[in-house]
Write an enzyme that holds these catalytic residues in place. Structure first.
Site, PDB file in Angstrom:
ATOM      1  N   SER A   1      30.163  34.195  39.130  1.00 56.72           N
ATOM      2  CA  SER A   1      31.425  34.352  39.855  1.00 56.72           C
ATOM      3  C   SER A   1      31.210  35.319  41.003  1.00 56.72           C
ATOM      4  O   SER A   1      30.347  36.195  40.936  1.00 56.72           O
ATOM      5  CB  SER A   1      32.540  34.857  38.931  1.00 56.72           C
ATOM      6  OG  SER A   1      32.267  36.178  38.493  1.00 56.72           O
TER       7      SER A   1
ATOM      8  N   GLY B 181      33.552  37.740  43.751  1.00 52.07           N
ATOM      9  CA  GLY B 181      34.883  38.251  44.039  1.00 52.07           C
ATOM     10  C   GLY B 181      34.849  39.234  45.186  1.00 52.07           C
ATOM     11  O   GLY B 181      33.785  39.525  45.745  1.00 52.07           O
TER      12      GLY B 181
ATOM     13  N   ALA C  98      33.245  42.487  43.205  1.00 49.51           N
ATOM     14  CA  ALA C  98      32.055  42.390  42.360  1.00 49.51           C
ATOM     15  C   ALA C  98      31.575  40.951  42.262  1.00 49.51           C
ATOM     16  O   ALA C  98      32.369  40.007  42.361  1.00 49.51           O
ATOM     17  CB  ALA C  98      32.347  42.940  40.964  1.00 49.51           C
ATOM     18  N   ASN C  99      30.280  40.812  42.084  1.00 57.71           N
ATOM     19  CA  ASN C  99      29.661  39.531  41.774  1.00 57.71           C
ATOM     20  C   ASN C  99      29.093  39.611  40.365  1.00 57.71           C
ATOM     21  O   ASN C  99      28.600  40.665  39.947  1.00 57.71           O
ATOM     22  CB  ASN C  99      28.530  39.207  42.746  1.00 57.71           C
ATOM     23  CG  ASN C  99      29.026  38.978  44.165  1.00 57.71           C
ATOM     24  OD1 ASN C  99      30.230  38.896  44.408  1.00 57.71           O
ATOM     25  ND2 ASN C  99      28.092  38.874  45.096  1.00 57.71           N
TER      26      ASN C  99
ATOM     27  N   LYS D 100      26.910  42.376  36.242  1.00 57.91           N
ATOM     28  CA  LYS D 100      28.048  42.557  37.147  1.00 57.91           C
ATOM     29  C   LYS D 100      27.697  43.636  38.161  1.00 57.91           C
ATOM     30  O   LYS D 100      27.390  44.771  37.790  1.00 57.91           O
ATOM     31  CB  LYS D 100      29.292  42.952  36.350  1.00 57.91           C
ATOM     32  CG  LYS D 100      30.581  42.961  37.158  1.00 57.91           C
ATOM     33  CD  LYS D 100      31.783  43.171  36.239  1.00 57.91           C
ATOM     34  CE  LYS D 100      33.113  42.984  36.960  1.00 57.91           C
ATOM     35  NZ  LYS D 100      34.261  43.108  36.035  1.00 57.91           N
TER      36      LYS D 100
ATOM     37  N   ASP E 235      45.857  45.182  32.946  1.00 64.59           N
ATOM     38  CA  ASP E 235      45.965  43.952  33.741  1.00 64.59           C
ATOM     39  C   ASP E 235      45.839  42.738  32.828  1.00 64.59           C
ATOM     40  O   ASP E 235      45.242  41.728  33.198  1.00 64.59           O
ATOM     41  CB  ASP E 235      44.886  43.920  34.827  1.00 64.59           C
ATOM     42  CG  ASP E 235      45.122  42.816  35.852  1.00 64.59           C
ATOM     43  OD1 ASP E 235      46.284  42.450  36.070  1.00 64.59           O
ATOM     44  OD2 ASP E 235      44.132  42.315  36.426  1.00 64.59           O
TER      45      ASP E 235
ATOM     46  N   ASN F 163      42.891  37.015  31.957  1.00 63.54           N
ATOM     47  CA  ASN F 163      41.890  38.001  31.568  1.00 63.54           C
ATOM     48  C   ASN F 163      41.531  37.893  30.089  1.00 63.54           C
ATOM     49  O   ASN F 163      41.082  38.860  29.468  1.00 63.54           O
ATOM     50  CB  ASN F 163      42.382  39.424  31.883  1.00 63.54           C
ATOM     51  CG  ASN F 163      42.320  39.710  33.367  1.00 63.54           C
ATOM     52  OD1 ASN F 163      41.409  39.277  34.049  1.00 63.54           O
ATOM     53  ND2 ASN F 163      43.299  40.431  33.874  1.00 63.54           N
TER      54      ASN F 163
ATOM     55  N   ASP G 260      37.415  41.866  31.697  1.00 62.29           N
ATOM     56  CA  ASP G 260      37.874  42.692  32.821  1.00 62.29           C
ATOM     57  C   ASP G 260      38.478  44.006  32.327  1.00 62.29           C
ATOM     58  O   ASP G 260      39.651  44.310  32.567  1.00 62.29           O
ATOM     59  CB  ASP G 260      38.883  41.931  33.680  1.00 62.29           C
ATOM     60  CG  ASP G 260      38.258  40.746  34.389  1.00 62.29           C
ATOM     61  OD1 ASP G 260      37.026  40.737  34.538  1.00 62.29           O
ATOM     62  OD2 ASP G 260      38.992  39.829  34.789  1.00 62.29           O
TER      63      ASP G 260
END
Length: 288
Positions: A85, A87, A90-91, A105, A217, A222, A234
């Site tokens: 993924s 973002g 972060a990747n 991450k 969150d 999530n 997350d």
């Protein structure tokens, strides 16, 4: 908590890339700083030449490469696969670890919204005296996610197992890559037994709270589903119950979760869920 909760997958990702071996070159007895510099330079060239990583070069500055180099030296990472993924902050990459595939991450320091991150760090007693700059904030955030995962796991909450942390790089269990498929989010599956799923989620929320954490969150986006298990992900923004906004964050989590399960036909409100989460564990007959 490992029984099947009646989820049916609807959406899966395409198979991932092959792995690119990044083992360190054999070294002799020369352990001087110059030799270490040569080894690091070779590692940097090898990793930056991996074709599938070139589109994400922004995540691989020299300091991040240094962190990855240390993780390779320590045996936590041995080969890199492609991105799982990407973002804004972060990747996440697939990699090969000591005992199987792992998720790596990488938080991008220059791209991260450190003001937003500080909202979750400020007031956390674990990070008192944190410098007010982007680098310090992102590095603290990475350590915080690792610490939160460890605390959640110890409390009996199913989360990706934390493996190692180095600077802005977090290595953790890769959940859901069996048969080269990613684990779907709760929002992406049909929930055949909503009541049972809801009871699992609310129990996880109560365990987190009893361990002194609020996710901050939590929603159907999530939580992922893997082999009949719900896994909370997350955890970077999770705060301790001593955080000045922990009550607000908990209320929001409860409203999100209650809204999702209400759409699944469960009669629950955010207030009812919050009362359950914050209620002291009922005493057993032996304790009363």
């Amino acid at each position: 908590m490992s029984e099947d909760y009646g989820f049916v997958d609807e959406e899966m990702a395409e198979p991932g890339d092959e792995f690119e071996e990044i083992e360190l070159a054999d070294t002799e007895t020369d352990s001087t700083a110059r030799q270490q510099d040569r080894e690091f330079d070779e590692f940097r060239k090898r990793l930056k030449n991996v074709e599938r990583l070139k589109v994400e070069q922004g995540a691989f500055d020299d300091a991040t490469l240094g962190a990855l180099y240390k993780l390779v030296q320590d045996g936590h990472v041995g080969a890199f696969g492609g991105p799982l993924s990407t973002g804004k902050e972060a990747n996440v990459y697939e990699a090969r670890g000591e005992s199987g595939n792992v998720a790596v991450k990488i938080y991008r320091i220059n791209a991260s919204d450190f003001r937003h991150m500080r909202e979750y760090l400020a007031g956390d007693p674990r990070f008192e005296g944190l410098e007010d700059n982007k680098k310090a904030t992102v590095l603290a955030w990475t350590r915080k996610e690792f610490a939160n995962l460890k605390r959640a796991q110890k409390a009996g909450v199913r989360v990706p197992e934390p493996i190692a942390v180095q600077r802005n790089v977090l290595v953790m269990e890769l959940v859901g890559q069996a048969d080269e498929r990613r684990a779907p989010r709760l929002a992406e599956v049909n929930v055949e037994n909503p009541q049972q799923a809801y009871e699992v989620v609310r129990e996880y929320m109560r365990r987190l709270y009893a361990a002194g954490l609020v996710h901050g969150d939590l929603s159907e986006y999530n939580m992922i589903v893997h082999e009949g298990e719900l896994v909370i992900i997350d955890m970077g923004q999770a705060v301790t119950v001593h955080h000045p906004n922990s009550g607000e964050f908990l209320t929001r989590d409860c409203e999100n979760v209650a809204a999702f399960f209400s759409r699944q036909g469960i009669d629950v409100t955010g207030d009812e869920l919050e009362a359950y989460v914050t209620e002291a564990e009922p005493a057993t007959d032996a304790e009363s």
